[in-house]
Structure formats: structure tokens, C-alpha cells
Write an enzyme that holds these catalytic residues in place. Structure first.
Site, mmCIF file in Angstrom:
data_model
loop_
_atom_site.group_PDB
_atom_site.id
_atom_site.type_symbol
_atom_site.label_atom_id
_atom_site.label_comp_id
_atom_site.label_asym_id
_atom_site.label_seq_id
_atom_site.Cartn_x
_atom_site.Cartn_y
_atom_site.Cartn_z
ATOM 1 N N LYS A 39 0.805 -1.218 0.000
ATOM 2 C CA LYS A 39 0.000 0.000 0.000
ATOM 3 C C LYS A 39 0.842 1.273 0.000
ATOM 4 O O LYS A 39 0.474 2.249 -0.653
ATOM 5 C CB LYS A 39 -0.971 0.014 1.182
ATOM 6 N N THR A 40 1.967 1.267 0.708
ATOM 7 C CA THR A 40 2.813 2.461 0.712
ATOM 8 C C THR A 40 3.366 2.724 -0.686
ATOM 9 O O THR A 40 3.447 3.870 -1.139
ATOM 10 C CB THR A 40 3.964 2.309 1.716
ATOM 11 N N ASP A 97 -3.794 7.333 4.934
ATOM 12 C CA ASP A 97 -3.387 5.946 5.140
ATOM 13 C C ASP A 97 -3.993 5.430 6.441
ATOM 14 O O ASP A 97 -4.342 6.205 7.338
ATOM 15 C CB ASP A 97 -1.852 5.884 5.194
ATOM 16 N N GLU A 98 -4.110 4.117 6.564
ATOM 17 C CA GLU A 98 -4.653 3.459 7.768
ATOM 18 C C GLU A 98 -6.010 4.053 8.156
ATOM 19 O O GLU A 98 -6.284 4.354 9.318
ATOM 20 C CB GLU A 98 -3.662 3.594 8.941
ATOM 21 N N GLN A 137 -7.636 -5.010 9.888
ATOM 22 C CA GLN A 137 -6.535 -4.605 10.755
ATOM 23 C C GLN A 137 -6.939 -3.468 11.691
ATOM 24 O O GLN A 137 -6.091 -2.743 12.208
ATOM 25 C CB GLN A 137 -5.326 -4.197 9.909
ATOM 26 N N ARG A 170 2.442 -10.427 10.276
ATOM 27 C CA ARG A 170 3.729 -9.732 10.439
ATOM 28 C C ARG A 170 4.868 -10.589 9.877
ATOM 29 O O ARG A 170 5.978 -10.084 9.670
ATOM 30 C CB ARG A 170 4.038 -9.466 11.924
#
Length: 648
Positions: free
Chosen positions: A29-30, A225-226, A256, A594
Site C-alpha cells: 500500500k505504501t 493511510d490506515e 486490521q 507480520r
């Protein structure tokens, strides 16, 4: 662009109107956000017209650096060589940094100067106490921290002091509303804002048509973002910045969302298409991080949730190793097994920094730290080490002061003489230090005599009781346990930690009297005095699952997979709600994703909690994973440790 998938390209090239990018864990995504910004610039958008907001300073720094690197190596098609198209910069920041920026530019509208003060938590708590004093509210009876938490949560819900008055529920919230008025006056007199005000006041400014219009004209494209972690006030800020044209691109993953306890609202991302009916929705399901085995487990876990946007992660990565399952008898056995496995991985060539050990609650770190120290494995605790936590240090200071009676050190005395509050203030402490105790009023000298009497009793017991009994006595007689029982939210964690200290002390019960206590204090001092490991140091990372959000490692251990620990059932509460159950499941999903190469799951048959050994059943989460994905590791031999029953 040639290296992007079809959906990633679509996200990069969809540059007009509202856009929702549902980005699964490890889906790049980044990279998508930074390439989208580059694409906007290459197609004529001035860099300074682009805003990108994220949640942590680390994430903002990484995104800023990646954007500037892309800008420095790319050029708009057809741009003449003499054009300095890189002179502008996109505004990449956190929500709070954006708030500071907006408030400073409009400080006069709020009655502030441009260089206003920002209160941290301790500043805010001091001001809350002052506001309570003005109202005649005793901070020894009513917890200032609890009132501050209520005010903070209300600000996150876009309420100010006046609107909160109309929504209070019960006497505690009514008291918080009264204190809030005084607290606001103190902040205003000090030309100050607290951390929550940075969002509340910037939203207040953006409600002004002229202010909102100015920023809508400045930032033509807004990225967040997020987005699943936004609260009500952040939602409002995002909508205001998007403006009438609704040029808003949000990136997030409902799977998430793990921060409801601090106000994050999963509904913000779930209802995005209702709020923005013309929104383009793009789902990124290809994972670049993990093996097929890890994703199969993660997908199986999260698909049970209903509050989500359906997606299934997949990858072109190899199948990978099966998930390891470490079954131990006690938490100490579990910690040793994890440490041994980590040491084996390091010996086989895995860098220590590529190993993470995750746990649900902070108190679990104690046994893990001791195992890593004993086996001389370098580690970094992300957060505060067990023996460095304030409540643990307070309890140890009581023991150390009692051990040194009748002449305890001035530092121990200053630390504990008014913890918990017993009406002995800084002026009194200063007079004691200056040898002027005889000048104190009779009532104050009586309080000091009672305090010293308690330390003398502890001193006598040290000579004849087991260390675990001494710690239990200290926690009770000092009032620490009672003070945490009367608190809320973070006080539950503190109570868990001081009770965990009883479990620690039990390891020295074979050493009677003073010898056992001295060994306990020595161990605590050695653990606390370890040098802080830098981020780039080669050390195993120990952290809560919440702290691991946004990070990735080759090898990930998820510990304490026992029912009522993970998923966590809070103390003195009934059955978990459906939303609580789903958030715990999302937390496990975050833990699994993770890992790049392998996941190690662990649990113990017996775990000592509050000084009492409990027989556990394994976490229900383990039942969600196909047994074909798991390799079992048989438990170690029993330790033979005896149960210690402690009734607080």
C-alpha cells in the site's frame, strides 16, 4: 508502473474523485500511495497541492522519503530539461502534525499565539488536578487520570466541553464535564493545547467556511493511510479537507482495525461508499510479504468475522514452512522454549533483528525477558521493560526502603512517600531532605510516623517471610493494589503488572528472608540497567501485538495462545461482545501477517496470573487453522513448580 499489478496500477491511475483502496496486509500500500502521488505530479499536479496523512511519525518519515526519492528520479513526460518541477514538496505528515500546522496558521482565530504550548500527558494531569482543586474535588477520592481519559475520549468523538455536558452518563462523567470547564480555562491561560486539542481545534477551524475554502484550494488531492484507525474527529477532518469535489483517497483494511479502545471506529471504512456514493473501490489482495502457508492460516482466521470487506489474500511466494506449535507446561517453560528456538534460528543464520516475539498483554514480557537474559540472547523490548514500569519500580522502592530502615535512601523515600497519595507533598519532602522535619505540623509528623511504621513492619517481615509473601504484603499494605482496583483502563494493566511481581518473587522463595529479597532486587536492577538497543541493532524484538502493527519480520512468535488471555477477557467482565470478539480475532490476524517466512505459535498448560497457577485451555484461534498447516512440538518436562494462591 511496469512493476505494479493490475489493481495497483488502477489505484495509481484513478486520480479523480473519492477512492477507497482496500489494502490487505503486505499488499504494497505504501508503494501504491507514493506512486499515485508521483503519477499526479507527472500529470501536472504541483507537488505542494498534494496532502498525505498517516498515523505514526515512522510511517510519515518513510512515506516522505520514498516520495521524494521517486520525484528526484522521475520527470513529467515532455517537460523541458530546464524546468525545475521538483521544487515543490507534497505535505506528508501525521494527523497531529497537520493539526499543529493548521492551528499555527490560524492561531489568532482561537485566541492563541502562533507559538502555543502543547501539553503532554503529565502536563494535562497536573492541570486536571488543579481544576479539581478549584472545584473542591479530592484527587485522592476521584482519579484525575480517569477524568482525563473521559475528556480525551470525548474530544476524539468531536465533542467540546459544552457539547459533552448534554451527553453525560452518570455522576463520573458529570464530574468530568465540570472539571473540563476548569481544565479549558487553565489551558487558555497558559496559551496551551493538549494532544487531543490538536485535532479538535483544527476541526473547529475547518468548520469555518473561509478556513476550509483556503485549504481546499491549497490541497487538491488528499490521501489518508490506515483509514480504519480513524476516530470521529479524524473522520470529520478528512471530509473537510476533501472539500466539495471530494478529492479524497483513503487506504486501509478493516481486518486490521485493532484500536477501538482508543477511539478508532471501524464504521468509518465500512461505510465509506455510503458517505461517498461515487467512490471507486479497489481491492489489493496480492501479498508480497508472506508464504502461502502463513496466508492460508490468516485467511482462515479472519473469514469468521462479519464486520469486514470480504477479501482473500494470495501470493506468488513459495509454500513455505509449516507453522510451529510450541506447547509448554508453564509460562517459564514457554519463555525458555521461545528463547531456545530464537537462539537456534540465529545460529542458523537468521539475523536477530528479523525475529519478533509478540504477546497480548505487557505483563507477559517478564518471563520472556528473564529467559532471554538468562540465555544471553540480545533483545529489544519495544515499550517499557517490566522492571522499568512505574508501578513495578514503586513496589520495589517500598521493599528497598524497608530493607534499609531506619535510613532509607532519599530517592526511594521521595518516590514512594506519597504513592499512592497520602497527603505528603513536595514541601514536606523538601523539609525532610533539609533536616527540618521538626518544623512540620503535628498532623504531618503523624502521617510520616505512620508511613515509617509501615516500612518498619515490612523490614521485620523480610527477615522471616518468603519473598513472594513480602511482595504481596507490600502491595496490599502500601495501598498500591487498592488504588489500581479503583481506577479504570490503564490501571487494569498496572494491577496486572504488580501482581505479576508476586510471581517473579516466587522464584526466590527457596531463599528465605533477606537473602531472597536481595536476590530479587539484584535481578530487577540488572534487567533494568541493560542498555537500550537501537532500532538498527541486531536484537530480537519483544513487543505487544498492538506495537507490531506496520512492522514485518522473517520469523514471528505469537505467545500465550490460551483462552481468556488471547482472546483476552478483561477482569470482572461478563461475556465478550461480538465486536470485542472480532477485534481480538483481527489482532491475531495482524500478528500472523507480520511474518515473512514462518510463524511460531505457543501456549502453556499452566500460567501464573496474580500469583495463582491456572490450568488453561488452548485459544479458540488455534482451532481455526487447518491442522495440515501446523507442525507440533511436544511439551517439555514438567518443572514441578508449586502453586501459589494469592487472594487480593
Amino acid at each position: 508502473m511496469n512493476d505494479l499489478t493490475g489493481e495497483q496500477k488502477r489505484a495509481v491511475e484513478t486520480t479523480d474523485g473519492p477512492v477507497l483502496i482496500v489494502a490487505g496486509a503486505g499488499s504494497g500500500k505504501t508503494r501504491v500511495i507514493t506512486h499515485r502521488i508521483l503519477n499526479l505530479i507527472k500529470n501536472g499536479m504541483p507537488p505542494e497541492s498534494i496532502l498525505a496523512i498517516t498515523f505514526t511519525n515512522k510511517a510519515a518519515k518513510e512515506m516522505r522519503e520514498r516520495v521524494m526519492k521517486l520525484i528526484s528520479t522521475e520527470r513529467p513526460s515532455g517537460a523541458p530539461p530546464s524546468t525545475d518541477w521538483r521544487s515543490g514538496r507534497p505535505f506528508v505528515c501525521t494527523f497531529h502534525a497537520l493539526g499543529v500546522h493548521i492551528i499555527r496558521e490560524n492561531a489568532a482565530l482561537l485566541g492563541l499565539t502562533r507559538h502555543f504550548t502543547i501539553y503532554d500527558r503529565s502536563d494535562s494531569k497536573r492541570a486536571i488536578k488543579e481544576a479539581m482543586a478549584r472545584l473542591g474535588i479530592d484527587p485522592k477520592v476521584h482519579d484525575p487520570g480517569l477524568l482525563l481519559n473521559i475528556i480525551s475520549r470525548a474530544k476524539g468523538e468531536a465533542k467540546d466541553a459544552s457539547s459533552f455536558w448534554g451527553s453525560t452518563k452518570g455522576p463520573v462523567e458529570e464530574m468530568a464535564a465540570r472539571v473540563w470547564d476548569g481544565y479549558s480555562s487553565i489551558l487558555k491561560a497558559d496559551n496551551a493545547l493538549d494532544f487531543d486539542d490538536l485535532l479538535l481545534k483544527s476541526a473547529e477551524l475547518l468548520r469555518r467556511p473561509e478556513v476550509r475554502a483556503r485549504y481546499n484550494a491549497l490541497w487538491k488531492r488528499v490521501h489518508i493511510d490506515e483509514y480504519q484507525d480513524t476516530n470521529r474527529i479524524q473522520y470529520e477532518i478528512a471530509a473537510a479537507l476533501a472539500g466539495p469535489s471530494q478529492e479524497l483517497c483513503v487506504v486501509g483494511d478493516a481486518d486490521q482495525n485493532i484500536y477501538s479502545w482508543r477511539g478508532a471506529t471501524i464504521e468509518n471504512i465500512l461505510r465509506f461508499e455510503e458517505d461517498y456514493p461515487k467512490a471507486a473501490v479497489i481491492t489489493l489482495e496480492k501479498n508480497y510479504r508472506s508464504t502461502k502457508t502463513i496466508l492460508a492460516a490468516a485467511n482462515a482466521v479472519i473469514e469468521k468475522n462479519t464486520m469486514r470487506k470480504k477479501k482473500t489474500l494470495f501470493t506468488d511466494n513459495h509454500q513455505g514452512e509449516k507453522i510451529a506449535l510450541l506447547a509448554s507446561y508453564t509460562e517459564s517453560d514457554e519463555a525458555r522454549a521461545v528463547a531456545d528456538a530464537a537462539r537456534s534460528l540465529i545460529s542458523s543464520g537468521t539475523p536477530a533483528r528479523e525475529i519478533a516475539v509478540l504477546y497480548r498483554t505487557n505483563f507477559q514480557s517478564r518471563a520472556l525477558e528473564e529467559a532471554f537474559i538468562h540465555k544471553n540472547i540480545p533483545y529489544q523490548l519495544v515499550g517499557v521493560r517490566f522492571f522499568e514500569r512505574k508501578e513495578v519500580k514503586d513496589a520495589l522502592s517500598y521493599i528497598r526502603a524497608a530493607l534499609n530502615m531506619p535510613a532509607p535512601s532519599s530517592s526511594d523515600l521521595a518516590r514512594i512517600v506519597n504513592v499512592p497519595a497520602r497527603g505528603i507533598g513536595k514541601v514536606t519532602i523538601a523539609k525532610i531532605a533539609a533536616g527540618q522535619e521538626d518544623q512540620l505540623p503535628d498532623t504531618m509528623r503523624a502521617k510520616l510516623a505512620n508511613f515509617r511504621g509501615m516500612l518498619s513492619r515490612i523490614h521485620s517481615l523480610i527477615q522471616e517471610r518468603k519473598p513472594s509473601e513480602i511482595v504481596r504484603y507490600v502491595i496490599q499494605e502500601s495501598g498500591l493494589a487498592q488504588s489500581f482496583m479503583e481506577g479504570k483502563s490503564e490501571d487494569e494493566e498496572r494491577l496486572l503488572n504488580v501482581r505479576e511481581l508476586v510471581t517473579v518473587a516466587a522464584n526466590y522463595d527457596h531463599l528465605m528472608g533477606q537473602e531472597g529479597i536481595e536476590a530479587l532486587l539484584e535481578n530487577a536492577a540488572l534487567a533494568s540497567d541493560q542498555d537500550e538497543l537501537k532500532e538498527d541493532s541486531d536484537a530480537v524484538r519483544l513487543m505487544t501485538i498492538h506495537a507490531s502493527k506496520g512492522l514485518e519480520f522473517d520469523q514471528v512468535f505469537v505467545t500465550g495462545l490460551e483462552q481468556d488471555l488471547f482472546p483476552l477477557k478483561h477482569m470482572d467482565e461478563g461475556e465478550m461482545s461480538r465486536s470485542e470478539e472480532e477485534e481480538e480475532r483481527r489482532l491475531f490476524y495482524v500478528a500472523l501477517t507480520r511474518a515473512r517466512l514462518k510463524v511460531h505459535l505457543s501456549h502453556s498448560l499452566i500460567r501464573t496470573i496474580y500469583g495463582t497457577k491456572r490450568v488453561n485451555t488452548v485459544s479458540e484461534f488455534l482451532e481455526d487453522i487447518d491442522r495440515g498447516l501446523i507442525e507440533d512440538d511436544l511439551p517439555d518436562k514438567p518443572t514441578g513448580a508449586k502453586a501459589i494462591f494469592i487472594d487480593f
